[in-house]
Design an enzyme around this catalytic site. Sequence first.
Site, mmCIF file in Angstrom:
data_model
loop_
_atom_site.group_PDB
_atom_site.id
_atom_site.type_symbol
_atom_site.label_atom_id
_atom_site.label_comp_id
_atom_site.label_asym_id
_atom_site.label_seq_id
_atom_site.Cartn_x
_atom_site.Cartn_y
_atom_site.Cartn_z
ATOM 1 N N THR A 1 0.901 -1.161 0.000
ATOM 2 C CA THR A 1 0.000 0.000 0.000
ATOM 3 C C THR A 1 0.936 1.205 0.000
ATOM 4 O O THR A 1 2.021 1.140 0.596
ATOM 5 C CB THR A 1 -0.934 0.040 1.235
ATOM 6 O OG1 THR A 1 -0.137 0.195 2.404
ATOM 7 C CG2 THR A 1 -1.791 -1.210 1.352
ATOM 8 N N HIS A 2 0.549 2.259 -0.666
ATOM 9 C CA HIS A 2 1.411 3.451 -0.831
ATOM 10 C C HIS A 2 2.759 3.073 -1.447
ATOM 11 O O HIS A 2 3.761 3.758 -1.225
ATOM 12 C CB HIS A 2 1.656 4.151 0.505
ATOM 13 C CG HIS A 2 0.406 4.385 1.300
ATOM 14 N ND1 HIS A 2 -0.353 5.525 1.193
ATOM 15 C CD2 HIS A 2 -0.223 3.582 2.204
ATOM 16 C CE1 HIS A 2 -1.405 5.424 2.016
ATOM 17 N NE2 HIS A 2 -1.348 4.254 2.629
ATOM 18 N N SER B 1 18.102 -0.977 -25.773
ATOM 19 C CA SER B 1 18.490 0.420 -25.973
ATOM 20 C C SER B 1 19.579 0.489 -27.030
ATOM 21 O O SER B 1 20.420 -0.409 -27.126
ATOM 22 C CB SER B 1 19.005 0.996 -24.653
ATOM 23 O OG SER B 1 19.861 2.088 -24.898
ATOM 24 N N LYS C 1 20.359 -2.719 -21.225
ATOM 25 C CA LYS C 1 18.939 -2.437 -21.017
ATOM 26 C C LYS C 1 17.988 -3.476 -21.598
ATOM 27 O O LYS C 1 18.195 -4.004 -22.673
ATOM 28 C CB LYS C 1 18.583 -1.080 -21.635
ATOM 29 C CG LYS C 1 19.279 0.071 -20.949
ATOM 30 C CD LYS C 1 18.498 0.585 -19.779
ATOM 31 C CE LYS C 1 17.512 1.603 -20.285
ATOM 32 N NZ LYS C 1 16.628 2.061 -19.258
ATOM 33 N N ASN D 1 13.972 -3.124 -21.823
ATOM 34 C CA ASN D 1 12.910 -2.163 -21.481
ATOM 35 C C ASN D 1 11.504 -2.741 -21.659
ATOM 36 O O ASN D 1 11.254 -3.498 -22.589
ATOM 37 C CB ASN D 1 13.037 -0.911 -22.358
ATOM 38 C CG ASN D 1 14.302 -0.127 -22.046
ATOM 39 O OD1 ASN D 1 14.769 -0.137 -20.917
ATOM 40 N ND2 ASN D 1 14.856 0.524 -23.056
ATOM 41 N N GLU E 1 4.652 0.121 -21.427
ATOM 42 C CA GLU E 1 4.609 1.590 -21.485
ATOM 43 C C GLU E 1 3.686 2.076 -22.598
ATOM 44 O O GLU E 1 2.966 3.059 -22.449
ATOM 45 C CB GLU E 1 6.028 2.136 -21.687
ATOM 46 C CG GLU E 1 6.901 1.935 -20.483
ATOM 47 C CD GLU E 1 8.380 2.146 -20.786
ATOM 48 O OE1 GLU E 1 9.027 2.891 -20.049
ATOM 49 O OE2 GLU E 1 8.886 1.578 -21.768
ATOM 50 N N GLN F 1 -21.676 12.845 -37.523
ATOM 51 C CA GLN F 1 -20.704 12.152 -38.369
ATOM 52 C C GLN F 1 -19.353 12.022 -37.645
ATOM 53 O O GLN F 1 -18.541 11.171 -38.002
ATOM 54 C CB GLN F 1 -20.546 12.905 -39.700
ATOM 55 C CG GLN F 1 -19.630 12.205 -40.691
ATOM 56 C CD GLN F 1 -19.754 12.803 -42.089
ATOM 57 O OE1 GLN F 1 -20.707 12.548 -42.798
ATOM 58 N NE2 GLN F 1 -18.790 13.619 -42.470
#
Length: 459
Positions: A155-156, A277, A283, A285, A290, A322
């Site tokens: 939570t949080h 990348s 990397k 990704n 996303e 339309q």
Amino acid sequence: MGKLWQGRFSGSTAKNADTFNDSLPFDQKMWSEDITASVAHATMLGECGIISKEDEKAIVDGLSAIRADIESGKISEFSGAEDIHSFMENELVKRIGDAGKRLHTARSRNDQVATDFRLYARGAFDRLKSSLVVLTEALVKKAEENLDVIIPGYTHLRKAQPMCCGHFFNAYAEMFLRDIDRVRASRKRANVMPLGSGALAGTSYPIDRNLTCKLLGFDTPCENSIDGVSDRDFAAEFAFDCSLTMSHLSRLCEDMIIYSGGEFGFFEISDEYSTGSSIMPQKKNPDICELIRGKTGRAYGYLTDILTVLKGIPLAYDKDLQEDKEGFFDCEITTISSVEIMAEMLGAMTVNKKASDAAAEEDFSCATDVADYLAKKGVPFRTAHEITGAIVRYCIENNKTLQNMTTEEYRTFSDKFEPDITPSISAKACADSRNSYGGASEKSVKETILSIRSRLSEI
Ligand code: ARG
């Protein structure tokens, strides 16, 4: 061929006005629905004696031939007309002459477009629903595969309580089940037939709306012709249904991005659904996640768009309407392709049991269970909470964990602690103790899996 409304005009429209006015570039997507609705209309006109049986046959055969030519690629582009309705009528008249000119008897483009669009929307609701079923099945399968994994619940975005990993996947399955339910309800409201509403006020011809309704698979003809030609609630509902699905997907993407990152390492998104990348060789990704998260705005965009189009227009049909289609088509492809790729990506991802189990033990995520231990031995929960808070502080100051504290250390905080405190606060024990209906224990999660599967089988 000319425009359907040429007769009244002595001059022609400006080229730019034509381009601005035309909807053929996008409403050609409804070519099949336009033919289907026209075949039903012509059949009804023939049955009711409004046109002759010969004309009915010529129209139905002519439209079927056009369909065949489109399907075979003989007609490969739609051009030279204002919209798909004009295109079809022109093409028909070109082929069968005067009989074709009788097709538009007792019909207006206003009820025609509303009918075509509803037929199209009905298919879109069905396509969306099917994709959501596949996604929900993929989630529940992931839940089943990971019943023996414990992950920390948050939570949080701070560790909260350990839980069976399947519980996480099932949470999303519940969201998509609600989406399926919503899509079915929206589809039902959409499945009402405007055809026969005419321009706005109905018609003086002795038409049989129940017949066209039956031929087109609508549940019922609309009850009010003005409403029939101007109602686009179904498009707004589609936009909302897609928007909420995209919102659910976007949250799932965000969780997957976080959990698959190096700092967490609970999930591994497979290579097939990751990208690299151009400069940083290390990397991997989560671009697909996303992109889905980013595309959510397109569905919200259409929702705002259609609600705005509808909000101020006077009854009945206005050309503003339309503007209902382009966003709809984009919303459909965006949402369905996102749902589909998510189902595939989930199928290929893996859960890292070692990292998840270890993370679930850390950061005092079993503190609630220490407090519950005391409360179950008669200490008021609020007091137990306070004592446990002091234990956590002690652990932080002395570089200890709840799991490696000795019973003697525990007993300096309360004499209710016994040697069973240590085994009862392992992450697995804590997760499995949450056996309440809909809770995070392995047992509860197994029951939920059965429930999700049974709800899916009823669809
Ligand atoms: N292309 C129009 C649309 O998509 C068809 C209806 C035209 N009706 C009219 N009265 N101009 O809404």
